[in-house]
Design a protein around this motif. Structure first.
Motif, short mmCIF file in Angstrom:
data_model
loop_
_atom_site.label_atom_id
_atom_site.label_comp_id
_atom_site.label_asym_id
_atom_site.label_seq_id
_atom_site.Cartn_x
_atom_site.Cartn_y
_atom_site.Cartn_z
N TYR A 6 0.88 -1.16 0.00
CA TYR A 6 0.00 0.00 0.00
C TYR A 6 0.91 1.21 0.00
CZ TYR A 6 -3.75 3.12 1.68
OH TYR A 6 -4.65 4.12 1.83
N LEU A 7 0.88 2.01 -1.06
CA LEU A 7 1.79 3.13 -1.24
C LEU A 7 1.02 4.44 -1.17
CD1 LEU A 7 4.77 3.86 -2.04
CD2 LEU A 7 3.91 3.96 -4.39
N LEU A 8 1.47 5.34 -0.30
CA LEU A 8 0.86 6.67 -0.17
C LEU A 8 1.89 7.72 -0.57
CD1 LEU A 8 -0.93 6.43 3.28
CD2 LEU A 8 -1.99 6.39 1.04
N ILE A 9 1.51 8.61 -1.45
CA ILE A 9 2.38 9.72 -1.83
C ILE A 9 1.69 11.00 -1.39
CG2 ILE A 9 3.47 10.94 -3.74
CD1 ILE A 9 3.53 8.25 -5.22
N LYS A 14 5.83 16.17 0.99
CA LYS A 14 6.96 15.68 0.20
C LYS A 14 7.45 14.34 0.75
CE LYS A 14 8.68 19.84 0.67
NZ LYS A 14 9.59 20.94 0.76
N SER A 15 6.50 13.43 0.97
CA SER A 15 6.83 12.14 1.57
C SER A 15 6.14 10.99 0.85
CB SER A 15 6.44 12.12 3.04
OG SER A 15 5.04 12.15 3.19
N VAL A 16 6.74 9.82 1.00
CA VAL A 16 6.20 8.58 0.46
C VAL A 16 6.17 7.58 1.61
CG1 VAL A 16 6.53 6.70 -1.20
CG2 VAL A 16 7.14 9.04 -1.84
N THR A 17 5.05 6.91 1.79
CA THR A 17 4.92 5.89 2.83
C THR A 17 4.53 4.58 2.15
OG1 THR A 17 4.20 7.53 4.43
CG2 THR A 17 3.77 5.24 4.97
N LEU A 18 5.30 3.54 2.46
CA LEU A 18 5.04 2.21 1.91
C LEU A 18 4.68 1.27 3.06
CD1 LEU A 18 5.08 0.13 -0.40
CD2 LEU A 18 7.52 -0.20 0.11
N PHE A 19 3.48 0.71 2.99
CA PHE A 19 3.04 -0.28 3.96
C PHE A 19 3.17 -1.65 3.31
CE2 PHE A 19 0.71 3.57 5.05
CZ PHE A 19 0.88 3.63 6.43
N SER A 20 3.66 -2.64 4.07
CA SER A 20 3.80 -3.99 3.53
C SER A 20 3.62 -5.01 4.65
CB SER A 20 5.16 -4.17 2.85
OG SER A 20 6.21 -3.94 3.75
N ARG A 21 3.70 -6.28 4.26
CA ARG A 21 3.51 -7.42 5.17
C ARG A 21 2.15 -7.38 5.87
NH1 ARG A 21 8.31 -7.40 8.95
NH2 ARG A 21 6.99 -8.92 9.96
N PRO A 22 1.06 -7.39 5.08
CA PRO A 22 -0.27 -7.33 5.68
C PRO A 22 -0.71 -8.67 6.25
CG PRO A 22 -0.48 -7.60 3.33
CD PRO A 22 1.00 -7.47 3.63
N TYR A 27 -1.12 -3.66 8.28
CA TYR A 27 0.19 -3.87 7.68
C TYR A 27 1.23 -3.83 8.80
CZ TYR A 27 -1.85 -3.21 3.09
OH TYR A 27 -2.61 -3.36 1.96
N HIS A 28 2.17 -4.78 8.78
CA HIS A 28 3.14 -4.89 9.85
C HIS A 28 4.43 -4.11 9.60
CE1 HIS A 28 1.04 -7.86 12.29
NE2 HIS A 28 0.57 -8.30 11.14
N ARG A 29 4.63 -3.62 8.41
CA ARG A 29 5.85 -2.86 8.11
C ARG A 29 5.45 -1.54 7.47
NH1 ARG A 29 11.36 -2.88 6.99
NH2 ARG A 29 11.89 -1.93 4.99
N ARG A 30 6.12 -0.47 7.92
CA ARG A 30 5.89 0.87 7.38
C ARG A 30 7.25 1.49 7.10
NH1 ARG A 30 2.33 5.82 9.78
NH2 ARG A 30 3.32 7.44 8.53
N GLU A 31 7.41 2.03 5.90
CA GLU A 31 8.65 2.71 5.53
C GLU A 31 8.30 4.12 5.06
OE1 GLU A 31 12.38 2.25 2.40
OE2 GLU A 31 10.81 0.74 2.44
N ASP A 32 8.88 5.13 5.71
CA ASP A 32 8.64 6.53 5.36
C ASP A 32 9.91 7.09 4.73
OD1 ASP A 32 5.96 6.99 6.53
OD2 ASP A 32 6.98 6.48 8.38
N ILE A 33 9.75 7.74 3.59
CA ILE A 33 10.88 8.39 2.94
C ILE A 33 10.44 9.77 2.46
CG2 ILE A 33 11.83 6.17 2.17
CD1 ILE A 33 11.05 7.50 -0.70
N THR A 34 11.41 10.59 2.08
CA THR A 34 11.11 11.91 1.54
C THR A 34 11.39 11.91 0.04
OG1 THR A 34 13.34 12.68 2.06
CG2 THR A 34 11.64 13.08 3.70
N PHE A 35 10.80 12.86 -0.66
CA PHE A 35 11.05 12.99 -2.09
C PHE A 35 12.56 13.09 -2.32
CE2 PHE A 35 6.81 14.98 -3.72
CZ PHE A 35 6.12 13.92 -3.18
#
Length: 57
Positions: A6-9, A14-22, A27-35
């Motif tokens: 599940y990807l949120l932009i 100016k951020s991207v959040t990727l949810f995985s391992r549902p 979702y059990h994993r969340r990764e936050d990054i910046t543009f």
């Protein structure tokens, strides 16, 4: 629902959040990054998402 990623932009933050391992509830994993960073999208996609061309609001 069986959605593996599940990807949120958020252009305002100016951020991207990727949810995985549902599982059945969340979702059990969340990764936050910046543009400008390039997160790796795992299987079933398996590529690096280039975000340096994304434009903020």
């Amino acid at each position: 629902m069986g959605i593996p990623l599940y990807l949120l932009i958020d252009a305002r933050e100016k951020s991207v959040t990727l949810f995985s391992r549902p599982d059945a509830t969340w979702y059990h994993r969340r990764e936050d990054i910046t543009f400008g960073e390039a997160p790796h999208l795992p299987e079933p996609f398996d590529f690096d998402l280039v975000t340096d061309g994304l434009l903020p609001y």
